[in-house]
Scaffold this motif. Structure first.
Motif, PDB file in Angstrom:
ATOM      1  N   GLY A  95      -6.799  21.727  -4.633  1.00 38.09           N
ATOM      2  CA  GLY A  95      -8.063  22.347  -4.222  1.00 38.09           C
ATOM      3  C   GLY A  95      -8.747  21.589  -3.104  1.00 38.09           C
ATOM      4  N   LEU A  96      -8.719  20.260  -3.168  1.00 37.31           N
ATOM      5  CA  LEU A  96      -9.317  19.453  -2.106  1.00 37.31           C
ATOM      6  C   LEU A  96      -8.616  19.680  -0.778  1.00 37.31           C
ATOM      7  CD1 LEU A  96      -9.734  16.139  -4.099  1.00 37.31           C
ATOM      8  CD2 LEU A  96     -11.613  17.485  -3.150  1.00 37.31           C
ATOM      9  N   MET A  97      -7.285  19.721  -0.807  1.00 38.65           N
ATOM     10  CA  MET A  97      -6.530  19.927   0.430  1.00 38.65           C
ATOM     11  C   MET A  97      -6.730  21.338   0.967  1.00 38.65           C
ATOM     12  SD  MET A  97      -3.002  17.765  -0.226  1.00 38.65           S
ATOM     13  CE  MET A  97      -2.202  18.597   1.153  1.00 38.65           C
ATOM     14  N   ARG A  98      -6.823  22.311   0.083  1.00 37.61           N
ATOM     15  CA  ARG A  98      -7.056  23.678   0.554  1.00 37.61           C
ATOM     16  C   ARG A  98      -8.424  23.793   1.210  1.00 37.61           C
ATOM     17  NH1 ARG A  98      -4.797  28.979  -1.701  1.00 37.61           N
ATOM     18  NH2 ARG A  98      -5.766  30.489  -0.308  1.00 37.61           N
ATOM     19  N   ASP A  99      -9.449  23.215   0.588  1.00 37.89           N
ATOM     20  CA  ASP A  99     -10.785  23.233   1.189  1.00 37.89           C
ATOM     21  C   ASP A  99     -10.766  22.563   2.563  1.00 37.89           C
ATOM     22  OD1 ASP A  99     -11.807  24.527  -0.991  1.00 37.89           O
ATOM     23  OD2 ASP A  99     -12.664  22.730  -1.909  1.00 37.89           O
ATOM     24  N   GLU A 128      -9.175  24.884   5.105  1.00 43.60           N
ATOM     25  CA  GLU A 128     -10.078  25.967   5.497  1.00 43.60           C
ATOM     26  C   GLU A 128     -11.114  25.492   6.498  1.00 43.60           C
ATOM     27  OE1 GLU A 128     -11.508  27.272   1.737  1.00 43.60           O
ATOM     28  OE2 GLU A 128      -9.793  28.591   1.346  1.00 43.60           O
ATOM     29  N   ARG A 129     -11.559  24.242   6.364  1.00 38.50           N
ATOM     30  CA  ARG A 129     -12.500  23.694   7.343  1.00 38.50           C
ATOM     31  C   ARG A 129     -11.816  23.444   8.684  1.00 38.50           C
ATOM     32  NH1 ARG A 129     -13.782  20.372   2.975  1.00 38.50           N
ATOM     33  NH2 ARG A 129     -12.802  18.609   4.024  1.00 38.50           N
ATOM     34  N   LEU A 130     -10.575  23.003   8.646  1.00 38.57           N
ATOM     35  CA  LEU A 130      -9.856  22.695   9.881  1.00 38.57           C
ATOM     36  C   LEU A 130      -9.335  23.946  10.578  1.00 38.57           C
ATOM     37  CD1 LEU A 130      -7.756  19.625   8.641  1.00 38.57           C
ATOM     38  CD2 LEU A 130      -9.719  19.560  10.203  1.00 38.57           C
ATOM     39  N   LEU A 131      -9.197  25.035   9.819  1.00 40.40           N
ATOM     40  CA  LEU A 131      -8.637  26.279  10.368  1.00 40.40           C
ATOM     41  C   LEU A 131      -9.624  27.434  10.154  1.00 40.40           C
ATOM     42  CD1 LEU A 131      -5.029  25.804   8.958  1.00 40.40           C
ATOM     43  CD2 LEU A 131      -5.699  25.619  11.373  1.00 40.40           C
ATOM     44  N   PRO A 132     -10.824  27.346  10.720  1.00 41.53           N
ATOM     45  CA  PRO A 132     -11.806  28.415  10.516  1.00 41.53           C
ATOM     46  C   PRO A 132     -11.316  29.734  11.105  1.00 41.53           C
ATOM     47  CG  PRO A 132     -12.512  26.949  12.291  1.00 41.53           C
ATOM     48  CD  PRO A 132     -11.315  26.296  11.650  1.00 41.53           C
ATOM     49  N   GLY A 133     -11.514  30.801  10.362  1.00 41.00           N
ATOM     50  CA  GLY A 133     -11.105  32.118  10.836  1.00 41.00           C
ATOM     51  C   GLY A 133      -9.629  32.401  10.709  1.00 41.00           C
ATOM     52  N   LEU A 134      -8.877  31.518  10.017  1.00 37.73           N
ATOM     53  CA  LEU A 134      -7.432  31.715   9.874  1.00 37.73           C
ATOM     54  C   LEU A 134      -7.049  31.681   8.387  1.00 37.73           C
ATOM     55  CD1 LEU A 134      -6.098  29.474  12.797  1.00 37.73           C
ATOM     56  CD2 LEU A 134      -6.255  31.976  12.731  1.00 37.73           C
ATOM     57  N   ALA A 177      -0.297  17.867   6.052  1.00 39.11           N
ATOM     58  CA  ALA A 177      -0.661  16.495   6.403  1.00 39.11           C
ATOM     59  C   ALA A 177      -2.068  16.419   6.984  1.00 39.11           C
ATOM     60  CB  ALA A 177       0.363  15.920   7.389  1.00 39.11           C
ATOM     61  N   CYS A 178      -2.407  17.340   7.873  1.00 38.24           N
ATOM     62  CA  CYS A 178      -3.761  17.333   8.448  1.00 38.24           C
ATOM     63  C   CYS A 178      -4.806  17.650   7.388  1.00 38.24           C
ATOM     64  CB  CYS A 178      -3.843  18.322   9.605  1.00 38.24           C
ATOM     65  SG  CYS A 178      -2.966  17.786  11.099  1.00 38.24           S
ATOM     66  N   ALA A 179      -4.467  18.555   6.457  1.00 33.19           N
ATOM     67  CA  ALA A 179      -5.398  18.869   5.380  1.00 33.19           C
ATOM     68  C   ALA A 179      -5.633  17.649   4.503  1.00 33.19           C
ATOM     69  CB  ALA A 179      -4.877  20.032   4.545  1.00 33.19           C
ATOM     70  N   HIS A 218     -12.125  13.446   2.521  1.00 33.76           N
ATOM     71  CA  HIS A 218     -12.872  12.182   2.557  1.00 33.76           C
ATOM     72  C   HIS A 218     -13.729  11.959   1.317  1.00 33.76           C
ATOM     73  CE1 HIS A 218     -11.597  11.552   6.668  1.00 33.76           C
ATOM     74  NE2 HIS A 218     -12.017  12.765   6.983  1.00 33.76           N
ATOM     75  N   SER A 219     -13.760  12.914   0.408  1.00 31.10           N
ATOM     76  CA  SER A 219     -14.523  12.734  -0.815  1.00 31.10           C
ATOM     77  C   SER A 219     -13.921  13.615  -1.891  1.00 31.10           C
ATOM     78  CB  SER A 219     -15.999  13.077  -0.601  1.00 31.10           C
ATOM     79  OG  SER A 219     -16.153  14.433  -0.201  1.00 31.10           O
ATOM     80  N   LEU A 220     -14.133  13.225  -3.142  1.00 26.65           N
ATOM     81  CA  LEU A 220     -13.590  13.985  -4.258  1.00 26.65           C
ATOM     82  C   LEU A 220     -14.447  13.757  -5.502  1.00 26.65           C
ATOM     83  CD1 LEU A 220     -11.969  11.787  -6.274  1.00 26.65           C
ATOM     84  CD2 LEU A 220     -10.360  11.843  -4.374  1.00 26.65           C
TER      85      LEU A 220
END
Length: 214
Positions: A39-43, A46-52, A164-166, A171-173
């Protein structure tokens, strides 16, 4: 892909149920579950790939197809000897507390704050567990086929670039992040995040952004 988590303080991933004397308890046998890490990586994706969203779903799964990747729960390597602060109450609860064998779980008192004024609420003293550790590791491994989701071709290297980028973007959990808990640094390996991988990730995002069906 292997990811190392470096902790900058304590963290708490609560079970959602309390125990006698505790309002927020952790699972001593699974301090950082696989579902939380995914879930953390998916979130982060989604922040790194807005609109995709379809690119995110191609890697992490969605309503119409499962993810081809599997997450494992975090492992806490031996050789750690974290030192909780002096005012934290140690609570072993059957854990092996010899130095280096397990993270240290402590209990800390806190007060519940009024959401509007920020003042402490009367008779709202809470007790929650928190975990102290230096680092942890988890892996993400492929367990299924890379499906055609209707967008541009996404090969294994493309999937790994997103993963990897996700991971690096986490940076927090856990809970109480505004109180200073759960601040971390995540370092992926196999692949690691370098200039070439970032370029691949950026090119992949542009390709999906410009695709008429993505």
């Amino acid at each position: 892909m292997r990811v190392t988590i470096t902790f900058h303080g304590p963290f708490r991933v609560a079970t959602g149920t309390g125990r006698p004397g505790l309002d927020a308890a952790v699972d001593r046998d699974n301090l950082l579950p696989a579902s939380t890490l995914k879930g953390l990586m998916r979130d982060s994706a989604e922040r790194l790939l807005p609109g995709l969203p379809r690119l995110v779903e191609a890697v992490f799964g969605g309503p119409h197809h499962p993810t081809p990747w599997g997450w494992e729960a975090a492992r806490f390597p031996a050789g750690q000897d974290p030192e909780p602060p002096g005012d934290a109450t140690h609570n072993d609860a059957g854990a092996d507390n010899r130095p280096g064998h397990r993270p240290v779980v402590t209990t800390r008192a806190r007060v519940r704050l009024d959401e509007d004024s920020g003042a402490a609420l009367h008779d709202h003293l809470l007790y929650g567990e928190e975990v102290w550790a230096h680092s942890a590791e988890f892996t993400v491994t492929r367990h299924g086929p890379l499906l055609d989701t209707g967008g541009p071709h996404l090969d294994r290297d493309g999937h790994l670039a997103v993963l990897a980028c996700a991971a690096a973007g986490v940076h927090s959990l856990g809970a109480d992040r505004r109180r200073g808990l759960g601040w971390v640094h995540c370092t992926p390996a196999d692949p690691r995040v370098d200039e070439a991988l970032i370029m691949r990730f950026t090119a992949l995002a542009d390709q999906w952004r410009n695709h008429p069906h993505a």
